[in-house]
Scaffold this motif. Structure first.
Motif, PDB file in Angstrom:
ATOM      1  N   SER A  33       0.812  -1.207   0.000  1.00 14.87           N
ATOM      2  CA  SER A  33       0.000   0.000   0.000  1.00 14.87           C
ATOM      3  C   SER A  33       0.851   1.264   0.000  1.00 14.87           C
ATOM      4  O   SER A  33       0.446   2.288  -0.500  1.00 14.87           O
ATOM      5  CB  SER A  33      -0.949   0.002   1.200  1.00 14.87           C
ATOM      6  N   ALA A  34       2.035   1.202   0.582  1.00 13.03           N
ATOM      7  CA  ALA A  34       2.896   2.382   0.610  1.00 13.03           C
ATOM      8  C   ALA A  34       3.379   2.723  -0.789  1.00 13.03           C
ATOM      9  O   ALA A  34       3.366   3.865  -1.194  1.00 13.03           O
ATOM     10  CB  ALA A  34       4.076   2.155   1.538  1.00 13.03           C
ATOM     11  N   GLY A  35       3.801   1.753  -1.557  1.00  6.19           N
ATOM     12  CA  GLY A  35       4.234   1.977  -2.919  1.00  6.19           C
ATOM     13  C   GLY A  35       5.533   2.754  -3.013  1.00  6.19           C
ATOM     14  O   GLY A  35       6.220   2.999  -2.027  1.00  6.19           O
ATOM     15  N   GLU A  36       5.841   3.170  -4.232  1.00  8.41           N
ATOM     16  CA  GLU A  36       7.058   3.931  -4.499  1.00  8.41           C
ATOM     17  C   GLU A  36       6.760   5.421  -4.353  1.00  8.41           C
ATOM     18  O   GLU A  36       5.755   5.921  -4.845  1.00  8.41           O
ATOM     19  CB  GLU A  36       7.530   3.636  -5.928  1.00  8.41           C
ATOM     20  N   LYS A  37       7.650   6.128  -3.676  1.00 12.56           N
ATOM     21  CA  LYS A  37       7.481   7.571  -3.477  1.00 12.56           C
ATOM     22  C   LYS A  37       8.119   8.313  -4.644  1.00 12.56           C
ATOM     23  O   LYS A  37       9.299   8.163  -4.915  1.00 12.56           O
ATOM     24  CB  LYS A  37       8.139   7.980  -2.159  1.00 12.56           C
ATOM     25  N   ILE A  38       7.322   9.101  -5.347  1.00 15.28           N
ATOM     26  CA  ILE A  38       7.801   9.905  -6.476  1.00 15.28           C
ATOM     27  C   ILE A  38       7.706  11.374  -6.078  1.00 15.28           C
ATOM     28  O   ILE A  38       6.623  11.871  -5.764  1.00 15.28           O
ATOM     29  CB  ILE A  38       6.944   9.670  -7.742  1.00 15.28           C
ATOM     30  N   ILE A  39       8.849  12.066  -6.092  1.00 11.41           N
ATOM     31  CA  ILE A  39       8.878  13.494  -5.753  1.00 11.41           C
ATOM     32  C   ILE A  39       8.530  14.299  -6.999  1.00 11.41           C
ATOM     33  O   ILE A  39       9.061  14.058  -8.088  1.00 11.41           O
ATOM     34  CB  ILE A  39      10.251  13.900  -5.195  1.00 11.41           C
ATOM     35  N   ILE A  40       7.651  15.249  -6.830  1.00 13.61           N
ATOM     36  CA  ILE A  40       7.218  16.105  -7.940  1.00 13.61           C
ATOM     37  C   ILE A  40       8.112  17.345  -7.959  1.00 13.61           C
ATOM     38  O   ILE A  40       8.179  18.084  -6.968  1.00 13.61           O
ATOM     39  CB  ILE A  40       5.740  16.518  -7.762  1.00 13.61           C
ATOM     40  N   PRO A  41       8.807  17.582  -9.079  1.00 15.65           N
ATOM     41  CA  PRO A  41       9.698  18.748  -9.155  1.00 15.65           C
ATOM     42  C   PRO A  41       8.922  20.065  -9.087  1.00 15.65           C
ATOM     43  O   PRO A  41       7.749  20.121  -9.431  1.00 15.65           O
ATOM     44  CB  PRO A  41      10.389  18.593 -10.509  1.00 15.65           C
ATOM     45  N   LYS A 111      -6.392   8.236 -10.188  1.00 10.99           N
ATOM     46  CA  LYS A 111      -5.949   9.505  -9.629  1.00 10.99           C
ATOM     47  C   LYS A 111      -5.125   9.229  -8.373  1.00 10.99           C
ATOM     48  O   LYS A 111      -5.451   8.345  -7.594  1.00 10.99           O
ATOM     49  CB  LYS A 111      -7.160  10.369  -9.287  1.00 10.99           C
ATOM     50  N   LEU A 112      -4.053   9.982  -8.186  1.00 10.52           N
ATOM     51  CA  LEU A 112      -3.170   9.827  -7.038  1.00 10.52           C
ATOM     52  C   LEU A 112      -3.302  11.025  -6.112  1.00 10.52           C
ATOM     53  O   LEU A 112      -3.546  12.147  -6.570  1.00 10.52           O
ATOM     54  CB  LEU A 112      -1.716   9.688  -7.504  1.00 10.52           C
ATOM     55  N   VAL A 113      -3.095  10.782  -4.833  1.00 13.53           N
ATOM     56  CA  VAL A 113      -3.142  11.857  -3.843  1.00 13.53           C
ATOM     57  C   VAL A 113      -1.762  12.511  -3.774  1.00 13.53           C
ATOM     58  O   VAL A 113      -0.751  11.829  -3.632  1.00 13.53           O
ATOM     59  CB  VAL A 113      -3.533  11.306  -2.456  1.00 13.53           C
ATOM     60  N   VAL A 125       3.983  11.836  -4.481  1.00 12.85           N
ATOM     61  CA  VAL A 125       2.871  10.886  -4.582  1.00 12.85           C
ATOM     62  C   VAL A 125       3.421   9.485  -4.358  1.00 12.85           C
ATOM     63  O   VAL A 125       4.630   9.253  -4.498  1.00 12.85           O
ATOM     64  CB  VAL A 125       2.161  10.935  -5.954  1.00 12.85           C
ATOM     65  N   TYR A 126       2.556   8.573  -4.018  1.00  9.10           N
ATOM     66  CA  TYR A 126       2.920   7.157  -3.933  1.00  9.10           C
ATOM     67  C   TYR A 126       2.274   6.419  -5.092  1.00  9.10           C
ATOM     68  O   TYR A 126       1.091   6.604  -5.376  1.00  9.10           O
ATOM     69  CB  TYR A 126       2.441   6.535  -2.620  1.00  9.10           C
TER      70      TYR A 126
END
Length: 127
Positions: A33-41, A111-113, A125-126
């Protein structure tokens, strides 16, 4: 050992393994559920921005994120033409709101939070 004692012991052992199975299953679900963390530039372009497995749509000061997987067969989405996201695999198209507008896909993009890191103020986002 009596028959009764045997079954009591067997039930305790079986119960112990069921508890272990539940613990490992719960931990596995937590990891998934945690998934991969993607940082938004910070320096996003207006419109579509493809960041790994994420599509971030910027309109004025509004950001919306979608999982960059086609809802038809899961192909990676990494291309847009004008104001549409296009799937390279089978030609499905999605509008700027992530809604399927041309098949074979019929479902909207997931859609992602978007979260904010309290310390760094980075958006992420995850997936």
């Amino acid at each position: 050992m009596t028959r009764r004692k045997f079954f009591e012991t067997a039930n305790k052992i079986f119960g112990f393994f069921l508890i272990l199975l539940g613990v490992f299953t719960a931990e596995d679900k937590k990891k998934k559920s945690a998934g991969e963390k993607i940082i938004i530039p910070e320096n996003l372009n207006e419109g579509f921005n493809f960041i790994g497995n994420v599509i971030v749509v910027k309109q004025s000061k509004t950001l919306v994120a979608f999982e960059a997987r086609c809802t038809h067969l899961g192909c990676l989405l990494n291309r847009n033409t004008g104001n549409k996201i296009v799937c390279n695999c089978h030609g499905s198209e999605y509008n700027i709101n992530g809604e399927a507008i041309k098949g074979p896909a019929v479902k909207s993009l997931n859609k992602l939070v978007i979260h904010t890191d309290k310390k760094s103020k980075n958006l992420y986002v995850y997936v």
